[in-house]
Design a protein around this motif. Structure first.
Motif, mmCIF file in Angstrom:
data_model
loop_
_atom_site.group_PDB
_atom_site.id
_atom_site.type_symbol
_atom_site.label_atom_id
_atom_site.label_comp_id
_atom_site.label_asym_id
_atom_site.label_seq_id
_atom_site.Cartn_x
_atom_site.Cartn_y
_atom_site.Cartn_z
ATOM 1 N N THR A 123 0.867 -1.168 0.000
ATOM 2 C CA THR A 123 0.000 0.000 0.000
ATOM 3 C C THR A 123 0.905 1.220 0.000
ATOM 4 O O THR A 123 1.811 1.314 0.821
ATOM 5 C CB THR A 123 -0.902 0.014 1.246
ATOM 6 N N ASN A 124 0.672 2.142 -0.940
ATOM 7 C CA ASN A 124 1.532 3.322 -0.983
ATOM 8 C C ASN A 124 1.072 4.345 0.053
ATOM 9 O O ASN A 124 0.082 4.138 0.760
ATOM 10 C CB ASN A 124 1.627 3.910 -2.400
ATOM 11 N N ILE A 125 1.767 5.468 0.106
ATOM 12 C CA ILE A 125 1.468 6.466 1.144
ATOM 13 C C ILE A 125 0.115 7.128 0.971
ATOM 14 O O ILE A 125 -0.400 7.734 1.897
ATOM 15 C CB ILE A 125 2.574 7.537 1.229
ATOM 16 N N ASP A 126 -0.500 6.964 -0.216
ATOM 17 C CA ASP A 126 -1.836 7.505 -0.453
ATOM 18 C C ASP A 126 -2.929 6.469 -0.198
ATOM 19 O O ASP A 126 -4.095 6.713 -0.472
ATOM 20 C CB ASP A 126 -1.945 8.021 -1.892
ATOM 21 N N GLY A 127 -2.537 5.289 0.328
ATOM 22 C CA GLY A 127 -3.503 4.255 0.642
ATOM 23 C C GLY A 127 -3.898 3.373 -0.533
ATOM 24 O O GLY A 127 -4.795 2.538 -0.404
ATOM 25 N N GLU A 128 -3.227 3.506 -1.679
ATOM 26 C CA GLU A 128 -3.543 2.681 -2.849
ATOM 27 C C GLU A 128 -2.688 1.426 -2.842
ATOM 28 O O GLU A 128 -1.492 1.484 -2.572
ATOM 29 C CB GLU A 128 -3.254 3.470 -4.139
ATOM 30 N N ARG A 129 -3.290 0.292 -3.145
ATOM 31 C CA ARG A 129 -2.545 -0.962 -3.230
ATOM 32 C C ARG A 129 -1.869 -1.032 -4.592
ATOM 33 O O ARG A 129 -2.483 -0.781 -5.612
ATOM 34 C CB ARG A 129 -3.463 -2.143 -3.005
ATOM 35 N N LYS A 130 -0.580 -1.340 -4.576
ATOM 36 C CA LYS A 130 0.226 -1.378 -5.794
ATOM 37 C C LYS A 130 1.056 -2.651 -5.828
ATOM 38 O O LYS A 130 1.525 -3.121 -4.789
ATOM 39 C CB LYS A 130 1.186 -0.183 -5.841
ATOM 40 N N ASP A 131 1.229 -3.170 -7.040
ATOM 41 C CA ASP A 131 2.131 -4.305 -7.203
ATOM 42 C C ASP A 131 3.552 -3.845 -6.905
ATOM 43 O O ASP A 131 3.957 -2.746 -7.279
ATOM 44 C CB ASP A 131 2.073 -4.856 -8.624
ATOM 45 N N ALA A 132 4.304 -4.694 -6.243
ATOM 46 C CA ALA A 132 5.707 -4.409 -5.939
ATOM 47 C C ALA A 132 6.570 -5.363 -6.749
ATOM 48 O O ALA A 132 6.304 -6.564 -6.800
ATOM 49 C CB ALA A 132 5.978 -4.605 -4.449
ATOM 50 N N SER A 133 7.580 -4.829 -7.383
ATOM 51 C CA SER A 133 8.562 -5.624 -8.120
ATOM 52 C C SER A 133 9.880 -4.867 -8.072
ATOM 53 O O SER A 133 10.077 -3.902 -8.812
ATOM 54 C CB SER A 133 8.114 -5.849 -9.566
#
Length: 167
Positions: A123-133
């Motif tokens: 989850t980024n600092i804006d609360g959005e879930r993002k794929d991590a690679s």
């Protein structure tokens, strides 16, 4: 839920030989032991994403030659600086789950290096879930018969670097 995660991490740390579970540790071949220690590191990292930094105390060496170059852009030297950074990141409670994949292990007598991709969701600092690679390298030293992390370097996540104002 948090208690279950913590118990799972403790079990992983015991199997990694980070927390000793008796003579069974000496029976693992060294490459497998290093991979298990790496898994223990990522288990503690995932707990940090949930706000719990203390599992890092079992995974990392507590020496002054520890180096942590995290996704926040930090260049921490020594256990105290590294742990302070982990606590700062834990306070963000960003959530998510990552794991090492495509792990390459090189083992010496008392030093081991791993190179891996870090895959998962954060989850980024804006609360959005993002794929991590991300790409990462880790260095372990055998201390008292146990593989302890002494170095970790991962690609920078610009949003995290900005949030923590690392220079």
């Amino acid at each position: 839920m948090k208690a279950v995660k913590y118990i799972t991490v403790l079990a992983l740390l015991i199997s990694a030989g980070v927390l000793t579970a008796g003579a069974a540790y000496g029976q693992e071949d060294e490459e497998t032991a290093v991979k298990t220690a790496l898994e223990g590191f990522y288990a503690s990292l995932n707990l940090m994403f949930e706000g719990e930094a203390s599992a890092a105390e079992e995974v990392w060496s507590h020496s002054d030659d520890v180096v942590y170059m995290g996704a926040d852009g930090a260049y921490n030297r020594g256990w105290e600086e590294t742990y302070s950074n982990w606590k700062k990141q834990a306070a963000l409670k960003l959530g998510g789950q990552v794991e090492p994949v495509d792990v390459v292990v090189t083992v010496g007598e008392d030093i081991a290096v791993t190179h891996q991709y870090v895959k998962g969701v954060n989850t980024n600092i804006d609360g959005e879930r993002k794929d991590a690679s991300l790409r990462a390298s880790s260095v372990f030293r055998k201390e008292n018969g146990k593989w302890k992390m002494i170095g970790h370097h991962v690609d920078v996540i610009p949003d995290l670097e900005k949030k923590l104002q690392v220079q």
